[in-house]
Design a protein around this motif. Structure first.
Motif, short mmCIF file in Angstrom:
data_model
loop_
_atom_site.label_atom_id
_atom_site.label_comp_id
_atom_site.label_asym_id
_atom_site.label_seq_id
_atom_site.Cartn_x
_atom_site.Cartn_y
_atom_site.Cartn_z
N LEU A 185 -12.23 133.59 88.76
CA LEU A 185 -12.57 132.17 88.85
C LEU A 185 -12.99 131.81 90.26
O LEU A 185 -12.52 132.38 91.24
CB LEU A 185 -11.35 131.32 88.46
CG LEU A 185 -10.85 131.51 87.03
CD1 LEU A 185 -9.61 130.66 86.82
CD2 LEU A 185 -11.92 131.11 86.04
N LEU B 187 -11.21 126.63 93.76
CA LEU B 187 -11.28 125.19 93.58
C LEU B 187 -10.87 124.49 94.87
O LEU B 187 -10.24 125.09 95.74
CB LEU B 187 -10.35 124.76 92.44
CG LEU B 187 -10.69 125.32 91.07
CD1 LEU B 187 -9.62 124.92 90.08
CD2 LEU B 187 -12.04 124.82 90.61
N ASP C 207 -6.62 118.68 95.65
CA ASP C 207 -5.83 118.18 94.54
C ASP C 207 -5.14 119.36 93.85
O ASP C 207 -5.71 119.97 92.95
CB ASP C 207 -6.71 117.39 93.58
CG ASP C 207 -5.89 116.70 92.50
OD1 ASP C 207 -6.52 116.08 91.63
OD2 ASP C 207 -4.66 116.79 92.54
N SER D 77 -4.48 119.04 89.80
CA SER D 77 -5.65 119.26 88.96
C SER D 77 -6.13 120.70 89.07
O SER D 77 -6.66 121.26 88.11
CB SER D 77 -6.78 118.29 89.33
OG SER D 77 -7.25 118.55 90.63
N ARG D 78 -5.90 121.32 90.22
CA ARG D 78 -6.26 122.74 90.39
C ARG D 78 -5.41 123.60 89.46
O ARG D 78 -5.92 124.48 88.78
CB ARG D 78 -6.05 123.15 91.84
CG ARG D 78 -6.41 124.60 92.11
CD ARG D 78 -6.19 124.92 93.61
NE ARG D 78 -6.71 126.21 93.92
CZ ARG D 78 -6.00 127.33 93.86
NH1 ARG D 78 -4.75 127.30 93.48
NH2 ARG D 78 -6.56 128.48 94.17
N ASP D 79 -4.09 123.35 89.42
CA ASP D 79 -3.20 124.13 88.56
C ASP D 79 -3.56 123.94 87.10
O ASP D 79 -3.60 124.90 86.33
CB ASP D 79 -1.74 123.73 88.80
CG ASP D 79 -1.24 124.15 90.18
OD1 ASP D 79 -1.91 124.99 90.82
OD2 ASP D 79 -0.21 123.62 90.61
N ILE D 80 -3.82 122.70 86.68
CA ILE D 80 -4.20 122.43 85.30
C ILE D 80 -5.52 123.10 84.98
O ILE D 80 -5.69 123.72 83.92
CB ILE D 80 -4.25 120.91 85.03
CG1 ILE D 80 -2.83 120.34 85.10
CG2 ILE D 80 -4.90 120.62 83.69
CD1 ILE D 80 -2.78 118.84 85.07
N SER D 81 -6.46 123.05 85.90
CA SER D 81 -7.76 123.68 85.69
C SER D 81 -7.60 125.19 85.53
O SER D 81 -8.26 125.79 84.69
CB SER D 81 -8.68 123.36 86.86
OG SER D 81 -9.91 123.99 86.68
N LEU D 82 -6.72 125.80 86.31
CA LEU D 82 -6.50 127.24 86.19
C LEU D 82 -5.91 127.60 84.84
O LEU D 82 -6.31 128.57 84.21
CB LEU D 82 -5.59 127.73 87.31
CG LEU D 82 -6.19 127.78 88.71
CD1 LEU D 82 -5.15 128.20 89.74
CD2 LEU D 82 -7.37 128.73 88.76
N GLU E 44 -6.27 125.94 82.08
CA GLU E 44 -7.29 125.75 81.06
C GLU E 44 -8.29 126.90 81.04
O GLU E 44 -8.93 127.15 80.02
CB GLU E 44 -8.03 124.43 81.31
CG GLU E 44 -7.18 123.21 81.02
CD GLU E 44 -7.86 121.91 81.45
OE1 GLU E 44 -8.89 121.96 82.14
OE2 GLU E 44 -7.33 120.85 81.09
N GLN E 45 -8.42 127.61 82.14
CA GLN E 45 -9.38 128.71 82.22
C GLN E 45 -8.86 130.00 81.59
O GLN E 45 -9.64 130.91 81.33
CB GLN E 45 -9.74 128.99 83.69
CG GLN E 45 -10.42 127.85 84.39
CD GLN E 45 -11.77 127.54 83.78
OE1 GLN E 45 -12.49 128.44 83.36
NE2 GLN E 45 -12.11 126.26 83.72
#
Length: 187
Positions: free
Chosen positions: A78, A81, A85, A88-93, A95-96
């Motif tokens: 990935l 990011l 933030d 949101s970075r942890d949530i984005s990870l 989700e990936q």
């Protein structure tokens, strides 16, 4: 009373004094639950599990290690990011992560390790001390020390694994299953 046994006693270590309990099933000593640090307790519980349930413990260990490795492989690809933030970075990870892929590779780790566990248990039986001595006597070597017998056994196990077992396991399980799990068609 320990989580492992009923008979507490005391032992002395160079630095620490531990209260231990003897497990009547394995005749081994285990740290008393209340006197152990969390790491000591986890290590001792894992060792006990390896003694009492080696097949499941090794397979489960491989399941988690392969799962962790797959998560690291997925996250390593990935893009970085913005560190501004963190939430949101942890949530984005999260989700990936491809959770189906994670489950497939972790399960492959369990079954792959199970195959190797069965092989190593069988090879220990196949080339035990008596069988090695018979092979050496057939080759004309009659008087051998334990060291020579152990070196000969190790050499025989390596040859058997490299020229018989590895081609079979890698040809039927490791390579085809990994290829399929990576999305290649079964052609």
């Amino acid at each position: 009373v320990s989580a492992f046994s009923v008979l507490p006693t005391r032992i002395h270590n160079h630095k620490y004094e531990f209260k231990i309990s003897t497990n009547p099933r394995s005749k081994q000593s285990h740290l008393h639950m209340m006197d152990a640090t969390p790491i000591q307790f986890i290590t001792e519980a894992y060792s006990t599990s390896l003694e009492q349930h080696p097949f499941v413990t090794k397979g489960t260990t491989a399941f988690f290690l392969c799962g962790i490795a797959d998560i690291l492989a997925q996250l390593g690809g990935l893009e970085e990011l913005s560190p501004d933030d963190q939430t949101s970075r942890d949530i984005s990870l999260l989700e990936q992560i491809n959770w189906q892929r994670l489950a497939r590779f972790a399960t492959k780790g369990f079954f792959g390790t199970s195959i190797w566990v069965v092989w190593y248990d069988y090879s220990d039986h196949l080339l035990n001390s008596d069988h090695v001595m018979t092979i050496l006597q057939t080759a004309g070597i009659t008087e051998v020390s334990d060291t020579v017998k152990n070196v000969a056994r190790t050499g025989m196990l390596i040859l058997l694994e490299q020229f018989v077992t590895c081609p079979i396991i890698y040809g039927i399980w490791e390579i085809p299953v990994s290829t399929l799990l990576n999305g290649a068609p079964p052609s």
